[in-house]
Design a protein around this motif. Structure first.
Motif, PDB file in Angstrom:
ATOM      1  N   LEU A 176       0.820  -1.209   0.000  1.00  0.00           N
ATOM      2  CA  LEU A 176       0.000   0.000   0.000  1.00  0.00           C
ATOM      3  C   LEU A 176       0.856   1.261   0.000  1.00  0.00           C
ATOM      4  CD1 LEU A 176      -2.722   1.451   0.266  1.00  0.00           C
ATOM      5  CD2 LEU A 176      -2.578   1.083   2.732  1.00  0.00           C
ATOM      6  N   ARG A 177       1.974   1.255   0.709  1.00  0.00           N
ATOM      7  CA  ARG A 177       2.797   2.461   0.834  1.00  0.00           C
ATOM      8  C   ARG A 177       3.241   2.990  -0.528  1.00  0.00           C
ATOM      9  NH1 ARG A 177       5.671   6.252   0.642  1.00  0.00           N
ATOM     10  NH2 ARG A 177       6.751   7.335   2.342  1.00  0.00           N
ATOM     11  N   GLY A 178       3.449   2.128  -1.493  1.00  0.00           N
ATOM     12  CA  GLY A 178       3.934   2.586  -2.788  1.00  0.00           C
ATOM     13  C   GLY A 178       2.978   2.379  -3.933  1.00  0.00           C
ATOM     14  N   SER A 179       1.705   2.094  -3.636  1.00  0.00           N
ATOM     15  CA  SER A 179       0.752   1.760  -4.698  1.00  0.00           C
ATOM     16  C   SER A 179      -0.361   2.787  -4.771  1.00  0.00           C
ATOM     17  CB  SER A 179       0.159   0.365  -4.468  1.00  0.00           C
ATOM     18  OG  SER A 179      -0.803   0.072  -5.450  1.00  0.00           O
ATOM     19  N   GLU A 180      -0.273   3.653  -5.736  1.00  0.00           N
ATOM     20  CA  GLU A 180      -1.336   4.638  -5.934  1.00  0.00           C
ATOM     21  C   GLU A 180      -2.660   3.982  -6.327  1.00  0.00           C
ATOM     22  OE1 GLU A 180      -2.908   8.406  -5.792  1.00  0.00           O
ATOM     23  OE2 GLU A 180      -0.931   7.708  -5.183  1.00  0.00           O
ATOM     24  N   PRO A 181      -2.678   2.956  -7.209  1.00  0.00           N
ATOM     25  CA  PRO A 181      -3.961   2.330  -7.553  1.00  0.00           C
ATOM     26  C   PRO A 181      -4.676   1.710  -6.352  1.00  0.00           C
ATOM     27  CG  PRO A 181      -2.291   1.764  -9.185  1.00  0.00           C
ATOM     28  CD  PRO A 181      -1.578   2.443  -8.067  1.00  0.00           C
ATOM     29  N   VAL A 182      -3.946   1.030  -5.476  1.00  0.00           N
ATOM     30  CA  VAL A 182      -4.582   0.426  -4.306  1.00  0.00           C
ATOM     31  C   VAL A 182      -5.071   1.511  -3.354  1.00  0.00           C
ATOM     32  CG1 VAL A 182      -4.236  -1.086  -2.312  1.00  0.00           C
ATOM     33  CG2 VAL A 182      -3.237  -1.692  -4.518  1.00  0.00           C
ATOM     34  N   ARG A 183      -4.306   2.574  -3.201  1.00  0.00           N
ATOM     35  CA  ARG A 183      -4.750   3.671  -2.339  1.00  0.00           C
ATOM     36  C   ARG A 183      -6.039   4.295  -2.860  1.00  0.00           C
ATOM     37  NH1 ARG A 183       0.874   4.877  -2.162  1.00  0.00           N
ATOM     38  NH2 ARG A 183       0.613   6.546  -3.684  1.00  0.00           N
ATOM     39  N   ARG A 184      -6.127   4.467  -4.155  1.00  0.00           N
ATOM     40  CA  ARG A 184      -7.354   5.032  -4.731  1.00  0.00           C
ATOM     41  C   ARG A 184      -8.532   4.080  -4.550  1.00  0.00           C
ATOM     42  NH1 ARG A 184      -3.948   6.820  -9.158  1.00  0.00           N
ATOM     43  NH2 ARG A 184      -4.690   5.032 -10.366  1.00  0.00           N
ATOM     44  N   ALA A 185      -8.270   2.765  -4.672  1.00  0.00           N
ATOM     45  CA  ALA A 185      -9.337   1.779  -4.466  1.00  0.00           C
ATOM     46  C   ALA A 185      -9.870   1.849  -3.040  1.00  0.00           C
ATOM     47  CB  ALA A 185      -8.831   0.375  -4.787  1.00  0.00           C
ATOM     48  N   ILE A 186      -8.985   1.999  -2.069  1.00  0.00           N
ATOM     49  CA  ILE A 186      -9.427   2.127  -0.675  1.00  0.00           C
ATOM     50  C   ILE A 186     -10.236   3.402  -0.497  1.00  0.00           C
ATOM     51  CG2 ILE A 186      -8.612   2.495   1.687  1.00  0.00           C
ATOM     52  CD1 ILE A 186      -6.277   0.640   1.061  1.00  0.00           C
ATOM     53  N   ALA A 187      -9.793   4.495  -1.117  1.00  0.00           N
ATOM     54  CA  ALA A 187     -10.521   5.758  -1.007  1.00  0.00           C
ATOM     55  C   ALA A 187     -11.938   5.632  -1.561  1.00  0.00           C
ATOM     56  CB  ALA A 187      -9.753   6.858  -1.731  1.00  0.00           C
ATOM     57  N   ARG A 188     -12.124   4.811  -2.591  1.00  0.00           N
ATOM     58  CA  ARG A 188     -13.459   4.628  -3.179  1.00  0.00           C
ATOM     59  C   ARG A 188     -14.330   3.685  -2.360  1.00  0.00           C
ATOM     60  NH1 ARG A 188     -10.301   3.971  -7.904  1.00  0.00           N
ATOM     61  NH2 ARG A 188     -10.630   1.718  -7.780  1.00  0.00           N
ATOM     62  N   GLN A 189     -13.742   2.708  -1.689  1.00  0.00           N
ATOM     63  CA  GLN A 189     -14.528   1.610  -1.135  1.00  0.00           C
ATOM     64  C   GLN A 189     -14.561   1.552   0.387  1.00  0.00           C
ATOM     65  OE1 GLN A 189     -13.815  -2.225  -3.171  1.00  0.00           O
ATOM     66  NE2 GLN A 189     -12.678  -1.103  -4.741  1.00  0.00           N
ATOM     67  N   TRP A 190     -13.947   2.517   1.085  1.00  0.00           N
ATOM     68  CA  TRP A 190     -13.855   2.378   2.532  1.00  0.00           C
ATOM     69  C   TRP A 190     -15.222   2.462   3.214  1.00  0.00           C
ATOM     70  CZ3 TRP A 190     -15.481   6.004   6.013  1.00  0.00           C
ATOM     71  CH2 TRP A 190     -15.630   7.323   5.587  1.00  0.00           C
ATOM     72  N   LYS A 191     -16.163   3.213   2.643  1.00  0.00           N
ATOM     73  CA  LYS A 191     -17.493   3.299   3.254  1.00  0.00           C
ATOM     74  C   LYS A 191     -18.211   1.948   3.177  1.00  0.00           C
ATOM     75  CE  LYS A 191     -18.100   8.234   2.351  1.00  0.00           C
ATOM     76  NZ  LYS A 191     -18.919   9.268   1.673  1.00  0.00           N
ATOM     77  N   ILE A 192     -18.098   1.287   2.041  1.00  0.00           N
ATOM     78  CA  ILE A 192     -18.682  -0.055   1.919  1.00  0.00           C
ATOM     79  C   ILE A 192     -18.015  -0.996   2.911  1.00  0.00           C
ATOM     80  CG2 ILE A 192     -19.053  -2.003   0.362  1.00  0.00           C
ATOM     81  CD1 ILE A 192     -18.977  -0.019  -1.966  1.00  0.00           C
ATOM     82  N   ALA A 193     -16.696  -0.872   3.036  1.00  0.00           N
ATOM     83  CA  ALA A 193     -15.966  -1.726   3.976  1.00  0.00           C
ATOM     84  C   ALA A 193     -16.433  -1.488   5.407  1.00  0.00           C
ATOM     85  CB  ALA A 193     -14.467  -1.458   3.856  1.00  0.00           C
TER      86      ALA A 193
END
Length: 400
Positions: free
Chosen positions: A233-250
């Protein structure tokens, strides 16, 4: 996620601080449950396990994921020098681990022995029994106790260093791309939940979380996997963006998983085993709660907590020393207050307050004495120790 990979993510600092604060409440609260503890309090509070179950499925997974994130930041600070990074982590984690096992931990099994009729004083115990590698009454000594986390974290860090040294750069890049392809889209939540479920239910010999470095087969897959996820996660912009989109569902999924786990605890409290026909659903609920809570908290930390404060650096530095000291202080306070005739609420308050104050004093004293700083997990400063509220200029989280 707001910061570029080269910048410090203050939200991760706050998340790490909060996770260790919750850990103190968890360990104190554990003493009021029927799950058993070395030094139980005056009695069991029947509902105490329900709020603890809101933490137990994800608290350790979160800590290992944060540690993986911090490790990636520290490695970047060392400009990718794996050997330098590994040596720095051996010193930062290994020295406090040895100090803790020799000095901080031994009073805990000693108090358990005293409770079972051990007649010798602490001096005799320390010199003759504490490191004898045998069973004395009901206690096997020496014990690792809560420092198992540091031992596991050091092992995962060294395993990461070995992988970085062995795997060629193209292979590492291909593995990163594959992980991003799996986790940076709609697969983030279901794939993570499935992975946790498989570890909890399908590993040979079942779920093992005995805090034993040589026997925690399934736990190593879970915690080691979360450590690697944090590193990714520390170096992955795509995964960080995915978390930003899906954290409410999580967050919704995590709450749903907790409600099922709480329902199970309500129907089958204490050490009553869940009926076999409901075991599958319970493991599914715990898996959903575990992965979803971590994703939700990462998203919340980025959305709301990614800002600095004058106390952040000090609290971030204090986390590791406080962790080293907290459980021994708790055990030492538990014994005398059991005879005071208190009810559960004031006893809980006294334990929490004692652990908080005692652990904080442990940090304050240790940070001001130069030779003690490495022993409690702090960097050795050449000059005067920094102010309690001075900002930290480094670009990576301190401590574990």
């Amino acid at each position: 996620m707001k910061p570029a990979p080269s910048q410090r993510h203050y939200g991760m600092d706050w998340l790490r601080i909060g996770a260790f604060v919750l850990l103190i409440f968890y360990h104190v609260g554990y003493s009021f449950t029927a799950w058993g503890y070395q030094t139980p309090t005056r009695g069991v509070v029947w509902w105490a396990e329900i709020p603890l179950l809101g933490l137990s499925a994800w608290r350790l997974a979160l800590l290992f994921a944060i540690s993986g994130y911090a490790s990636a930041a520290l490695l970047a600070r060392d400009k990718g020098d794996t050997v330098a990074f590994g040596w720095s982590r051996i010193k930062r984690l290994g020295i406090p681990l040895v100090f803790g096992l020799v000095v901080v931990v031994p009073p805990q099994p000693y108090m358990g022995l005293v409770n079972s009729g051990y007649e010798h004083g602490y001096g005799y115990y320390f010199l003759h029994d504490a490191f004898s590698f045998q069973k004395i009454r009901y206690e096997y000594v020496p014990r690792v106790m809560h420092l198992w986390f540091v031992m596991h974290l050091l092992a995962y860090t060294l395993a990461l260093c070995a992988l970085l040294l062995v795997l060629p750069r193209p292979v590492r890049a291909a593995l990163r791309r594959a992980c991003e392809w799996l986790l940076a889209g709609p697969g983030l939540l279901p794939l993570g939940i499935i992975a946790v479920f498989l570890v909890r239910s399908k590993v040979p010999y079942g779920w093992t979380d005995m805090h034993n470095l040589l026997e925690d087969r399934a736990a190593h897959l879970h915690y080691g996997g979360m450590f690697l996820f944090g590193y990714l996660l520390r170096g992955s912009e795509p995964v960080r963006r995915a978390i930003a989109r899906q954290w409410k569902i999580a967050a919704v999924l995590a709450l749903a998983g907790f409600f099922w786990v709480a329902r199970d605890s309500w129907l089958y409290p204490g050490n009553i085993r869940t009926p076999e026909e409901w075991r599958f659903a319970l493991v599914v609920a715990k898996s959903i709660e575990s992965w979803s809570a971590v994703i939700a908290l990462f998203g919340i930390a980025d959305r709301f907590w990614n800002r600095d404060h004058r106390w952040r650096a000090t609290l971030s530095e204090a986390v590791f020393p406080v962790y080293i000291a907290h459980q021994t202080i708790m055990v030492l306070v538990m014994y005398p207050i059991r005879d005071w005739g208190l009810t559960a609420l004031p006893e809980f308050a006294i334990l929490c307050g004692s652990v908080a104050v005692g652990s904080w004093l442990f940090y304050l004293v240790g940070r001001e004495i130069g030779p003690l700083r490495p022993l409690i997990g702090l960097k050795r400063h050449k000059g005067k120790p920094r102010s309690v509220i001075a900002p930290n200029p480094n670009g990576a989280s301190q401590g574990a």
